[in-house]
Design a protein around this motif. Structure first.
Motif, PDB file in Angstrom:
ATOM      1  N   THR A  41     -18.180  15.243 -30.192  1.00  0.00           N
ATOM      2  CA  THR A  41     -17.852  15.483 -31.404  1.00  0.00           C
ATOM      3  C   THR A  41     -18.233  14.646 -32.381  1.00  0.00           C
ATOM      4  O   THR A  41     -19.155  13.975 -32.110  1.00  0.00           O
ATOM      5  N   HIS A  42     -17.940  15.242 -33.457  1.00  0.00           N
ATOM      6  CA  HIS A  42     -18.582  14.232 -35.020  1.00  0.00           C
ATOM      7  C   HIS A  42     -17.889  13.042 -34.774  1.00  0.00           C
ATOM      8  O   HIS A  42     -16.787  12.596 -34.304  1.00  0.00           O
ATOM      9  N   ASP A  43     -18.709  12.075 -35.308  1.00  0.00           N
ATOM     10  CA  ASP A  43     -18.102  10.534 -35.478  1.00  0.00           C
ATOM     11  C   ASP A  43     -16.813  10.488 -36.243  1.00  0.00           C
ATOM     12  O   ASP A  43     -15.911   9.721 -35.995  1.00  0.00           O
ATOM     13  N   ASP A  44     -16.548  11.259 -37.362  1.00  0.00           N
ATOM     14  CA  ASP A  44     -15.270  11.480 -38.026  1.00  0.00           C
ATOM     15  C   ASP A  44     -14.766  12.866 -38.144  1.00  0.00           C
ATOM     16  O   ASP A  44     -15.114  13.433 -39.275  1.00  0.00           O
ATOM     17  N   PRO A  45     -14.208  13.144 -37.278  1.00  0.00           N
ATOM     18  CA  PRO A  45     -13.665  14.515 -37.217  1.00  0.00           C
ATOM     19  C   PRO A  45     -12.113  14.789 -38.082  1.00  0.00           C
ATOM     20  O   PRO A  45     -11.708  15.866 -38.338  1.00  0.00           O
ATOM     21  N   ALA A  46     -11.954  13.520 -38.727  1.00  0.00           N
ATOM     22  CA  ALA A  46     -10.529  13.557 -39.449  1.00  0.00           C
ATOM     23  C   ALA A  46     -10.844  14.377 -40.882  1.00  0.00           C
ATOM     24  O   ALA A  46     -11.845  14.550 -41.022  1.00  0.00           O
ATOM     25  N   PRO A  47      -9.488  14.586 -41.555  1.00  0.00           N
ATOM     26  CA  PRO A  47      -9.932  14.867 -42.894  1.00  0.00           C
ATOM     27  C   PRO A  47     -10.785  14.372 -43.658  1.00  0.00           C
ATOM     28  O   PRO A  47     -10.899  13.165 -43.689  1.00  0.00           O
ATOM     29  N   GLY A  48     -11.644  14.904 -44.350  1.00  0.00           N
ATOM     30  CA  GLY A  48     -12.991  14.308 -44.804  1.00  0.00           C
ATOM     31  C   GLY A  48     -14.350  14.342 -44.078  1.00  0.00           C
ATOM     32  O   GLY A  48     -15.318  14.070 -44.503  1.00  0.00           O
ATOM     33  N   GLY A  49     -14.106  14.292 -42.638  1.00  0.00           N
ATOM     34  CA  GLY A  49     -15.322  14.312 -41.958  1.00  0.00           C
ATOM     35  C   GLY A  49     -15.704  15.837 -41.479  1.00  0.00           C
ATOM     36  O   GLY A  49     -15.360  16.729 -42.309  1.00  0.00           O
ATOM     37  N   LYS A  50     -16.305  16.142 -40.378  1.00  0.00           N
ATOM     38  CA  LYS A  50     -16.738  17.213 -40.015  1.00  0.00           C
ATOM     39  C   LYS A  50     -16.263  17.742 -38.935  1.00  0.00           C
ATOM     40  O   LYS A  50     -15.950  16.721 -37.716  1.00  0.00           O
ATOM     41  N   ALA A  51     -15.808  19.042 -38.663  1.00  0.00           N
ATOM     42  CA  ALA A  51     -15.072  19.584 -37.276  1.00  0.00           C
ATOM     43  C   ALA A  51     -16.173  20.164 -36.734  1.00  0.00           C
ATOM     44  O   ALA A  51     -15.881  20.555 -35.488  1.00  0.00           O
ATOM     45  N   ASP A  52     -17.411  20.252 -36.926  1.00  0.00           N
ATOM     46  CA  ASP A  52     -18.477  20.780 -35.848  1.00  0.00           C
ATOM     47  C   ASP A  52     -18.745  19.865 -34.815  1.00  0.00           C
ATOM     48  O   ASP A  52     -18.397  18.839 -34.665  1.00  0.00           O
ATOM     49  N   VAL A  53     -18.943  20.434 -33.775  1.00  0.00           N
ATOM     50  CA  VAL A  53     -19.304  20.121 -32.285  1.00  0.00           C
ATOM     51  C   VAL A  53     -20.501  20.466 -31.745  1.00  0.00           C
ATOM     52  O   VAL A  53     -20.994  21.359 -32.154  1.00  0.00           O
ATOM     53  N   ALA A  90     -34.558   6.042  -5.732  1.00  0.00           N
ATOM     54  CA  ALA A  90     -33.582   6.760  -6.552  1.00  0.00           C
ATOM     55  C   ALA A  90     -34.257   7.516  -7.793  1.00  0.00           C
ATOM     56  O   ALA A  90     -35.235   7.101  -8.323  1.00  0.00           O
ATOM     57  N   GLU A  91     -34.058   8.778  -7.642  1.00  0.00           N
ATOM     58  CA  GLU A  91     -34.672   9.650  -8.715  1.00  0.00           C
ATOM     59  C   GLU A  91     -33.299  10.414  -9.459  1.00  0.00           C
ATOM     60  O   GLU A  91     -32.346  10.990  -8.867  1.00  0.00           O
ATOM     61  N   LEU A  92     -33.342  10.348 -10.645  1.00  0.00           N
ATOM     62  CA  LEU A  92     -32.400  11.104 -11.682  1.00  0.00           C
ATOM     63  C   LEU A  92     -33.373  11.654 -12.813  1.00  0.00           C
ATOM     64  O   LEU A  92     -34.042  11.074 -13.352  1.00  0.00           O
ATOM     65  N   SER A  93     -32.852  12.971 -12.878  1.00  0.00           N
ATOM     66  CA  SER A  93     -33.202  13.652 -13.974  1.00  0.00           C
ATOM     67  C   SER A  93     -32.279  14.758 -14.649  1.00  0.00           C
ATOM     68  O   SER A  93     -31.316  15.084 -13.932  1.00  0.00           O
ATOM     69  N   VAL A  94     -32.439  15.196 -16.025  1.00  0.00           N
ATOM     70  CA  VAL A  94     -31.448  16.127 -16.322  1.00  0.00           C
ATOM     71  C   VAL A  94     -32.326  16.740 -17.486  1.00  0.00           C
ATOM     72  O   VAL A  94     -32.998  16.278 -18.319  1.00  0.00           O
ATOM     73  N   ASP A  95     -31.864  18.072 -17.608  1.00  0.00           N
ATOM     74  CA  ASP A  95     -32.121  19.034 -18.612  1.00  0.00           C
ATOM     75  C   ASP A  95     -30.825  19.470 -19.339  1.00  0.00           C
ATOM     76  O   ASP A  95     -30.087  20.041 -18.767  1.00  0.00           O
ATOM     77  N   SER A  96     -30.847  19.170 -20.730  1.00  0.00           N
ATOM     78  CA  SER A  96     -29.554  19.399 -21.433  1.00  0.00           C
ATOM     79  C   SER A  96     -29.757  20.426 -22.563  1.00  0.00           C
ATOM     80  O   SER A  96     -30.653  20.419 -23.399  1.00  0.00           O
ATOM     81  N   THR A  97     -29.310  21.589 -22.394  1.00  0.00           N
ATOM     82  CA  THR A  97     -29.207  22.614 -23.414  1.00  0.00           C
ATOM     83  C   THR A  97     -28.031  22.440 -24.060  1.00  0.00           C
ATOM     84  O   THR A  97     -26.684  22.586 -24.160  1.00  0.00           O
ATOM     85  N   ALA A  98     -28.379  22.029 -25.722  1.00  0.00           N
ATOM     86  CA  ALA A  98     -27.432  21.699 -26.664  1.00  0.00           C
ATOM     87  C   ALA A  98     -27.309  22.745 -27.452  1.00  0.00           C
ATOM     88  O   ALA A  98     -28.269  23.301 -27.961  1.00  0.00           O
ATOM     89  N   THR A  99     -26.179  23.220 -28.306  1.00  0.00           N
ATOM     90  CA  THR A  99     -25.953  24.022 -29.237  1.00  0.00           C
ATOM     91  C   THR A  99     -24.928  23.488 -30.031  1.00  0.00           C
ATOM     92  O   THR A  99     -23.854  22.990 -29.982  1.00  0.00           O
ATOM     93  N   VAL A 100     -25.200  23.606 -31.548  1.00  0.00           N
ATOM     94  CA  VAL A 100     -24.276  23.274 -32.644  1.00  0.00           C
ATOM     95  C   VAL A 100     -23.389  24.454 -32.940  1.00  0.00           C
ATOM     96  O   VAL A 100     -23.780  25.349 -33.021  1.00  0.00           O
ATOM     97  N   ARG A 101     -21.993  23.899 -32.671  1.00  0.00           N
ATOM     98  CA  ARG A 101     -20.880  25.214 -33.033  1.00  0.00           C
ATOM     99  C   ARG A 101     -20.099  24.735 -34.192  1.00  0.00           C
ATOM    100  O   ARG A 101     -19.687  23.753 -34.655  1.00  0.00           O
ATOM    101  N   ARG A 102     -20.547  25.668 -35.317  1.00  0.00           N
ATOM    102  CA  ARG A 102     -20.095  25.470 -36.801  1.00  0.00           C
ATOM    103  C   ARG A 102     -18.579  26.050 -36.736  1.00  0.00           C
ATOM    104  O   ARG A 102     -18.285  26.868 -37.317  1.00  0.00           O
ATOM    105  N   VAL A 103     -17.772  24.691 -36.551  1.00  0.00           N
ATOM    106  CA  VAL A 103     -16.240  24.987 -36.573  1.00  0.00           C
ATOM    107  C   VAL A 103     -15.935  24.664 -37.879  1.00  0.00           C
ATOM    108  O   VAL A 103     -14.940  25.355 -38.509  1.00  0.00           O
ATOM    109  N   GLY A 104     -16.396  23.578 -38.638  1.00  0.00           N
ATOM    110  CA  GLY A 104     -15.922  23.214 -39.958  1.00  0.00           C
ATOM    111  C   GLY A 104     -17.117  23.411 -41.111  1.00  0.00           C
ATOM    112  O   GLY A 104     -16.722  23.277 -42.178  1.00  0.00           O
ATOM    113  N   THR A 105     -18.207  24.090 -40.804  1.00  0.00           N
ATOM    114  CA  THR A 105     -19.246  24.294 -41.700  1.00  0.00           C
ATOM    115  C   THR A 105     -19.903  25.608 -41.728  1.00  0.00           C
ATOM    116  O   THR A 105     -19.982  26.133 -40.510  1.00  0.00           O
ATOM    117  N   VAL A 106     -20.466  26.143 -42.629  1.00  0.00           N
ATOM    118  CA  VAL A 106     -21.226  27.248 -42.357  1.00  0.00           C
ATOM    119  C   VAL A 106     -22.696  27.224 -42.679  1.00  0.00           C
ATOM    120  O   VAL A 106     -23.676  27.970 -42.482  1.00  0.00           O
TER     121      VAL A 106
END
Length: 262
Positions: A41-53, A90-106
């Protein structure tokens, strides 16, 4: 294989061995590690912030190889002292598919992933590392307290030293103390063994905060093993063990429904 036997090796005798184990991890909390979801989530999802995740789907690979050298000394006919020293990779690896979801902005210029001159809603991030070193060393004392014609009972104490680097997943980062009881029945063809222990653990940064280095209480465990030994041949034995554990006050990973506007 994993279970402790009640028999001791005898006064002034010793036993030496090396064991190799390979572990792969497929799921955590019932969730497949090759499809582990997470929402940021955004740092400040409260009013005045961004609702995008940002939603992510993560493919995580975790592997561990352990070569353990162990030595047992028979101090008396009824008392054994053992030490186990593991070398861990020990071995650790990750592939992360990230997507912006425009809930509060266009406007795509408000939140985006930059790829050169292009602004996009999605991006794949990859990272991985491996480490090799000495793991947590175990010191064990075991005393046979009962012996009949085909049955033996032993009591013991297992002490774990935090010698492995917990930041590299080579150890727990905490002292551990585990009293145990082992019961063995012996037969010409089939022998059985059952043992149970309670593992007390100290404080470790793995149970606390890795960024602030504040330590937390590593959860205690109740461990139990039941197994059979089959005399297939005079020189061949087949061993089968069933392992179980109960963790106390341990945090768990679970999948929950996320609603961006809640």
């Amino acid at each position: 294989i994993f279970g402790e036997r009640a028999e001791t090796i005898g006064r002034h005798k010793f036993s030496f061995g090396i064991a190799w184990q390979h572990f792969t991890f497929d799921e955590i909390g019932g969730i497949d590690l090759d499809a582990l979801p997470a929402v940021f989530t955004h740092d400040d999802p409260a009013p005045g912030g961004k609702a995008d995740v940002v939603t992510t789907l993560n493919d995580l690979s975790a592997k561990l190889d352990q070569v353990t050298t162990f030595l047992t000394l028979g101090l008396t006919d009824r008392l054994d002292l053992s030490i186990a020293i593991p070398l861990v990779h020990a071995e650790l690896s990750v592939d992360s598919t990230a997507t912006v979801r425009r809930v509060g902005t266009v406007d795509p210029k408000v939140h985006y992933f930059a790829d050169g001159q292009d602004l996009g809603d999605g991006r794949v991030f990859s990272s991985g590392a491996d480490a090799t070193g000495v793991g947590d060393i175990h010191l064990r004392g075991k005393m046979r307290v009962f012996r009949a014609e085909s049955t033996a009972v032993a009591l013991g104490l297992d002490l774990r030293f935090p010698s492995g680097d917990e930041d590299d997943l080579l150890g727990t980062g905490a002292v551990g103390l585990a009293p145990f009881v082992a019961v063995t029945t012996s037969g010409k063809i089939i022998s059985t063994h059952v043992d149970a222990s309670y593992q007390w653990n100290g404080d470790s940064v793995l149970a606390g905060d890795l960024e602030t280095r504040e330590k937390g209480d590593l959860p205690d465990q109740l461990l139990y093993v039941a197994g059979l030994d089959f005399a297939v041949h005079d020189r061949v034995t087949l061993a089968i063990d069933l392992l179980g554990q109960i963790q106390f006050d341990s945090p768990v990973v679970s999948a929950v429904e996320f609603r961006a506007l809640d």
